[in-house]
Design a protein around this motif. Sequence first.
Motif, mmCIF file in Angstrom:
data_model
loop_
_atom_site.group_PDB
_atom_site.id
_atom_site.type_symbol
_atom_site.label_atom_id
_atom_site.label_comp_id
_atom_site.label_asym_id
_atom_site.label_seq_id
_atom_site.Cartn_x
_atom_site.Cartn_y
_atom_site.Cartn_z
ATOM 1 N N ASN A 160 2.658 38.028 24.254
ATOM 2 C CA ASN A 160 2.054 39.149 24.985
ATOM 3 C C ASN A 160 0.532 39.024 24.971
ATOM 4 O OD1 ASN A 160 4.600 40.384 25.431
ATOM 5 N ND2 ASN A 160 4.529 41.299 23.386
ATOM 6 N N THR A 161 0.052 37.925 25.512
ATOM 7 C CA THR A 161 -1.395 37.657 25.472
ATOM 8 C C THR A 161 -2.183 38.726 26.215
ATOM 9 O OG1 THR A 161 -0.865 35.296 25.429
ATOM 10 C CG2 THR A 161 -3.155 35.908 25.884
ATOM 11 N N GLU A 162 -1.708 39.113 27.391
ATOM 12 C CA GLU A 162 -2.424 40.117 28.187
ATOM 13 C C GLU A 162 -2.484 41.452 27.459
ATOM 14 O OE1 GLU A 162 -2.149 42.207 32.627
ATOM 15 O OE2 GLU A 162 -0.810 40.556 32.063
ATOM 16 N N ASN A 163 -1.394 41.832 26.817
ATOM 17 C CA ASN A 163 -1.355 43.082 26.064
ATOM 18 C C ASN A 163 -2.330 43.050 24.893
ATOM 19 O OD1 ASN A 163 -0.419 45.659 25.298
ATOM 20 N ND2 ASN A 163 0.987 44.749 23.827
ATOM 21 N N MET A 164 -2.429 41.895 24.203
ATOM 22 C CA MET A 164 -3.352 41.772 23.069
ATOM 23 C C MET A 164 -4.800 41.846 23.531
ATOM 24 S SD MET A 164 -1.466 41.590 20.385
ATOM 25 C CE MET A 164 -2.574 40.965 19.128
ATOM 26 N N LEU A 165 -5.097 41.273 24.687
ATOM 27 C CA LEU A 165 -6.455 41.348 25.217
ATOM 28 C C LEU A 165 -6.811 42.778 25.621
ATOM 29 C CD1 LEU A 165 -6.509 38.100 27.389
ATOM 30 C CD2 LEU A 165 -7.745 38.503 25.255
ATOM 31 N N ILE A 166 -5.826 43.521 26.140
ATOM 32 C CA ILE A 166 -6.069 44.918 26.517
ATOM 33 C C ILE A 166 -6.388 45.749 25.281
ATOM 34 C CG2 ILE A 166 -4.946 46.995 27.420
ATOM 35 C CD1 ILE A 166 -3.432 45.178 29.359
ATOM 36 N N HIS A 167 -5.734 45.454 24.151
ATOM 37 C CA HIS A 167 -5.973 46.221 22.928
ATOM 38 C C HIS A 167 -7.386 46.022 22.383
ATOM 39 C CE1 HIS A 167 -2.359 48.344 21.867
ATOM 40 N NE2 HIS A 167 -1.602 47.306 22.190
ATOM 41 N N LEU A 168 -8.049 44.930 22.785
ATOM 42 C CA LEU A 168 -9.402 44.673 22.283
ATOM 43 C C LEU A 168 -10.429 45.609 22.892
ATOM 44 C CD1 LEU A 168 -9.484 40.760 22.201
ATOM 45 C CD2 LEU A 168 -9.181 42.330 20.279
ATOM 46 N N VAL A 169 -10.114 46.197 24.042
ATOM 47 C CA VAL A 169 -11.041 47.126 24.708
ATOM 48 C C VAL A 169 -10.319 48.448 24.909
ATOM 49 C CG1 VAL A 169 -12.513 47.539 26.697
ATOM 50 C CG2 VAL A 169 -12.152 45.204 25.890
ATOM 51 N N PRO A 170 -10.653 49.479 24.127
ATOM 52 C CA PRO A 170 -9.995 50.787 24.291
ATOM 53 C C PRO A 170 -10.253 51.375 25.674
ATOM 54 C CG PRO A 170 -11.182 50.667 22.198
ATOM 55 C CD PRO A 170 -11.579 49.461 22.993
ATOM 56 N N THR A 171 -9.341 52.234 26.100
ATOM 57 C CA THR A 171 -9.451 52.865 27.411
ATOM 58 C C THR A 171 -10.686 53.774 27.471
ATOM 59 O OG1 THR A 171 -7.038 52.865 27.568
ATOM 60 C CG2 THR A 171 -8.235 54.265 29.108
ATOM 61 N N GLY A 172 -11.423 53.668 28.573
ATOM 62 C CA GLY A 172 -12.596 54.504 28.766
ATOM 63 C C GLY A 172 -13.868 53.960 28.155
ATOM 64 N N THR A 173 -13.857 52.715 27.668
ATOM 65 C CA THR A 173 -15.058 52.132 27.068
ATOM 66 C C THR A 173 -16.061 51.757 28.158
ATOM 67 O OG1 THR A 173 -13.723 51.208 25.290
ATOM 68 C CG2 THR A 173 -15.929 50.305 25.569
ATOM 69 N N PRO A 174 -17.332 52.159 28.029
ATOM 70 C CA PRO A 174 -18.346 51.762 29.027
ATOM 71 C C PRO A 174 -18.495 50.247 29.084
ATOM 72 C CG PRO A 174 -19.145 53.559 27.642
ATOM 73 C CD PRO A 174 -17.871 53.079 27.031
ATOM 74 N N THR A 175 -18.890 49.751 30.234
ATOM 75 C CA THR A 175 -19.022 48.300 30.439
ATOM 76 C C THR A 175 -20.032 47.687 29.479
ATOM 77 O OG1 THR A 175 -18.546 48.677 32.787
ATOM 78 C CG2 THR A 175 -19.419 46.520 32.177
ATOM 79 N N VAL A 176 -21.111 48.406 29.182
ATOM 80 C CA VAL A 176 -22.154 47.878 28.299
ATOM 81 C C VAL A 176 -21.616 47.667 26.882
ATOM 82 C CG1 VAL A 176 -24.472 48.293 27.392
ATOM 83 C CG2 VAL A 176 -23.877 49.054 29.692
ATOM 84 N N LEU A 177 -20.712 48.542 26.442
ATOM 85 C CA LEU A 177 -20.214 48.487 25.071
ATOM 86 C C LEU A 177 -18.989 47.589 24.904
ATOM 87 C CD1 LEU A 177 -20.499 52.260 24.070
ATOM 88 C CD2 LEU A 177 -22.096 50.412 23.555
ATOM 89 N N ILE A 194 -15.737 44.505 17.298
ATOM 90 C CA ILE A 194 -15.264 45.478 16.302
ATOM 91 C C ILE A 194 -13.754 45.425 16.164
ATOM 92 C CG2 ILE A 194 -15.080 47.942 15.791
ATOM 93 C CD1 ILE A 194 -17.838 48.280 17.126
ATOM 94 N N GLU A 195 -13.046 45.376 17.305
ATOM 95 C CA GLU A 195 -11.582 45.328 17.259
ATOM 96 C C GLU A 195 -11.085 44.024 16.651
ATOM 97 O OE1 GLU A 195 -9.292 47.606 18.015
ATOM 98 O OE2 GLU A 195 -10.889 49.061 18.342
#
Length: 225
Positions: A122-139, A146-147
């Motif tokens: 589940n590579t795509e799912n693991m990559l999605i978990h690295l960026v929480p929903t609603g995170t600004p592009t700069v962060l 951090i993740e």
Amino acid sequence: MMTNLFSIFDPSTSIMNMKMNWISSMIGIMMLPTYFWLMNNRYSMMVMKPLILLNKEFKILMNMKNNKGTTLMFVMLFSLIMINNIMGLFPYLFTSTSHLTMTLTMALPMWLAFMLFGWLKNTENMLIHLVPTGTPTVLMPFMVCIETISNIIRPGTLSVRLAANMIAGHLILTLLGNTTMNISMNMMWIMLIIQMMLLMLETAVAIIQGYVFAVLSTLYASEVN
């Protein structure tokens, strides 16, 4: 003094170069298979009912309706940790879960298996978990770092949490036990009551720590599925 104090966590008792203290972690495992040869009774039902309820809770956490039996590993993990924690409260029995040798051996292979399964299947799912929903592009780059760090330190936090809680409670009981020998008879009753209350607290901590370890392992497994 500190050497003698921490010697209770040192598995140094040996016969013919065999570490005998570690055998205490196998006593509970040797007792469990006897349930398969006994008829249902009140004692077996008292043991099995909490495990059945725990299995249902783990199924809800993992959200896996089709894969039957997946949560049994975490139920047995809870049973192993709880039995070793409680047995460590008995006199002359070594607490194996107070050592990183035991806790890290349970946490590291399990975390490594989760990571390999997640990144390979589940590579795509693991990559999605690295960026929480609603995170600004700069962060986003900082959140990925951090993740990633939080994922890497998971086996360490699991093992250190369990070992530290076991060590802390046993140290308090040991210090109070050494103090009891040097106080008057009038104060001894108060000290005994305090030790009994602490022993009850440690029994609760032994069960809670096994539950926390199993629940966190279940949540880590649900993330990669």
